[in-house]
Design a protein around this motif. Structure first.
Motif, PDB file in Angstrom:
ATOM      1  N   ARG A 115       0.836  -1.206   0.000  1.00  0.00           N
ATOM      2  CA  ARG A 115       0.000   0.000   0.000  1.00  0.00           C
ATOM      3  C   ARG A 115       0.870   1.256   0.000  1.00  0.00           C
ATOM      4  N   SER A 157      -5.413 -12.334  -3.670  1.00  0.00           N
ATOM      5  CA  SER A 157      -5.067 -11.225  -2.792  1.00  0.00           C
ATOM      6  C   SER A 157      -4.212 -11.736  -1.645  1.00  0.00           C
ATOM      7  N   ALA A 161      -5.663  -9.389   3.532  1.00  0.00           N
ATOM      8  CA  ALA A 161      -5.656  -8.052   2.930  1.00  0.00           C
ATOM      9  C   ALA A 161      -6.310  -8.127   1.558  1.00  0.00           C
ATOM     10  N   PRO A 162      -7.629  -8.177   1.488  1.00  0.00           N
ATOM     11  CA  PRO A 162      -8.309  -8.375   0.200  1.00  0.00           C
ATOM     12  C   PRO A 162      -8.092  -7.252  -0.802  1.00  0.00           C
ATOM     13  N   ASP A 163      -7.604  -6.103  -0.339  1.00  0.00           N
ATOM     14  CA  ASP A 163      -7.366  -4.986  -1.257  1.00  0.00           C
ATOM     15  C   ASP A 163      -6.004  -5.038  -1.925  1.00  0.00           C
ATOM     16  N   VAL A 164      -5.143  -5.976  -1.499  1.00  0.00           N
ATOM     17  CA  VAL A 164      -3.774  -6.036  -2.025  1.00  0.00           C
ATOM     18  C   VAL A 164      -3.656  -7.242  -2.967  1.00  0.00           C
TER      19      VAL A 164
END
Length: 335
Positions: A115, A157, A161-164
């Motif tokens: 991030r 992912s 951390a499902p956003d990464v």
């Protein structure tokens, strides 16, 4: 596989991931200094300029083995010849045991770093066919159903951390092939003693770590018993099951949306579903509600499934939460 062919195979695996990326995409290589991740870092370095991606490297120092800080510093210096690199030290203590706590901490800092350098950066992990075979065999041993047997996906992912986003280019390559690639690059790697059955990390009952025992004992024994190297068949099984799961999960996703009620999951929408879809709906819902993914088993799902036709007020304790049923819904108990 000869050294030159092994180098080419590693580069082609990374190249296939880069083919779908936009120029300027940031890439974060998680590198421990072991053969798999080190070969990944060198393959990324070799392919990054042509693909016009921006590579970075991160090593996580767990601070457990003597001299870990010095090894991390030396690795960073070596990686810095190829891409910006740094190390982060973590505290691996926790409630999940030495292996689980270290894994959770490691993925947390990898996600944070991704991030920080991108929006977030694509994380590359060096998991191999060997790792995939181990994962499939451990899933069979737990009896957790096809999701465990499906192993690791090539794209997905970062755990927790499902956003990464994450990619695993080497799932079709063996550890031996990657070691041959490093010999072709004339680059030594570090063999972590924690990856041996006689290593310093043990389970709570004093036994070798489960994955290490599967690697050094179960897989060789199974290969000998069947007269074949079982790594490729196990990895191929995982790939076939992943195709089935992709379809079933899509159907379950639509069923979950239909079953949502104001207070939980509507029983009248759950009852007509085939059990293969219904348990997927329950799993997705439980994870949304806070169940811990690594501990949610087939037994838990079966117990929650029985609530649908059980008595009002009955409940089931799930790792991370308690699920119960009202007159017309499955709900999470708020403590």
């Amino acid at each position: 596989m000869g050294y030159a062919r092994a180098v080419l195979a590693a580069r082609q695996a990374v190249r296939s991931v880069f083919a779908d990326l936009d120029p300027g995409t940031p890439i974060l290589v998680a590198c421990s200094g072991g053969s798999d991740s080190l070969a990944l870092a060198l393959a990324v370095s070799a392919e990054a300029r042509t693909a016009a991606v921006i590579p970075y490297a991160l090593t996580v120092d767990h601070g457990i083995l003597p001299g870990s800080d010095e090894r991390a510093a030396n690795l960073v210096n070596m990686l810095a010849e190829h891409m910006p690199a740094r190390s982060i030290r973590i505290d691996p203590s926790g409630t999940e045991g030495p292996e689980g706590s270290a894994r959770t901490g490691r993925y947390r800092v990898i996600a944070d770093e991704a991030r920080a350098i991108g929006g977030p950066a694509l994380v590359l992990l060096g998991h191999t066919m060997d790792d995939q075979a181990e994962t499939v065999l451990m899933g069979l041993g737990r009896g957790s159903g096809p999701r465990s047997i499906a192993g690791m996906t090539p794209r997905g992912s970062v755990p927790g951390a499902p956003d990464v986003p994450v990619a695993r280019p080497f799932l079709r390559l063996t550890r031996t092939a990657l070691q041959d690639a490093l010999r072709g690059w004339e680059t030594p790697w570090w063999d972590d003693p924690s990856n041996r059955v006689d290593g310093p990390w043990r389970t709570a009952d004093g036994q070798p770590l489960r994955r290490v025992a599967v690697r050094e004992r179960a897989l060789p024994a199974l290969s000998e018993a069947l007269g074949i190297d079982v790594r490729e068949p196990l990895a191929r099984t995982a790939s076939l099951i992943q195709d089935d799961l992709d379809y079933l999960d899509g159907v379950a996703g639509a069923a979950l949306a239909d079953a949502r009620g104001e207070n939980g999951l509507r029983l009248d929408a759950l009852r007509p579903l085939h059990r293969a879809i219904r348990t997927r709906v329950l799993r997705a819902w439980l994870l949304e509600e806070g169940a811990r993914p690594g501990e949610l088993s087939g037994w838990h799902l079966a117990a929650v499934d029985r609530l649908i036709d059980g008595e009002t007020g009955r409940g089931v304790d799930i790792p991370g939460l308690r699920a119960t049923r009202t007159r017309d819904c499955l709900v999470r108990v708020v403590e």
